[in-house]
Motif scaffolding. Sequence first.
Motif, short mmCIF file in Angstrom:
data_model
loop_
_atom_site.label_atom_id
_atom_site.label_comp_id
_atom_site.label_asym_id
_atom_site.label_seq_id
_atom_site.Cartn_x
_atom_site.Cartn_y
_atom_site.Cartn_z
N SER A 28 -4.42 1.71 -12.51
CA SER A 28 -3.15 2.95 -12.11
C SER A 28 -2.97 1.32 -11.10
O SER A 28 -1.94 0.54 -10.88
N LEU A 29 -4.12 0.69 -10.30
CA LEU A 29 -3.33 -0.40 -9.76
C LEU A 29 -3.14 -1.98 -10.33
O LEU A 29 -2.11 -2.33 -9.93
N GLN A 30 -3.66 -2.19 -11.38
CA GLN A 30 -2.81 -3.21 -12.26
C GLN A 30 -1.45 -2.79 -12.66
O GLN A 30 -1.46 -4.27 -12.78
N PHE B 269 0.36 -3.03 -10.11
CA PHE B 269 0.27 -4.41 -9.60
C PHE B 269 1.26 -5.44 -10.20
O PHE B 269 2.32 -6.38 -10.17
N ALA C 157 -8.46 1.98 -11.61
CA ALA C 157 -8.54 0.23 -11.48
C ALA C 157 -6.90 0.35 -12.35
O ALA C 157 -6.41 -1.17 -12.11
N ILE D 188 1.08 -1.14 0.25
CA ILE D 188 0.17 0.09 -0.36
C ILE D 188 1.08 1.01 -0.14
O ILE D 188 0.32 2.30 -0.52
N TYR E 114 2.61 1.59 -3.26
CA TYR E 114 1.40 1.93 -4.95
C TYR E 114 1.10 3.27 -4.40
O TYR E 114 0.84 4.01 -5.16
#
Length: 127
Positions: free
Chosen positions: A56-58, A61, A54, A7, A10
């Motif tokens: 940005s998270l992809q 990760f 979504a 977290i 990120y």
Amino acid sequence: GKHKNPIVWYLHFMQGYWSWRRLVGLMVIFNLAEFCLHIPEKNLVLFWVIPSIASSLQLFFFGTFLPHREPEGGYPSAHRAKTFALPTLLSFLACYHFGYHEEHHEYPRVPWWRLPKVHHARLQNAL
């Protein structure tokens, strides 16, 4: 290696992409689209805001966290990256073959769609 917590990592990752100027600019565009172009707020949120978050998270990760997190035995290469090879379709859907991260760093001029071939060629040469 500086941030171990995903977290915190990120949030640090996003700091590199965002600024107050960019955020204010997006808010202006959002409001112009809503009030001048009469695009419903719900549509803007569903088809612009949520996909942006979504993605940005992809990217984080699959393109940063998985390939660059430090393994128990230390990093395998000077690039501090490792490859996690998925089947070709899953690799594409995950993040445009960014799982082939060692190859991405070793051959930065190779376009993303050729990374699986570079990976398989490296495996063949290693045998």
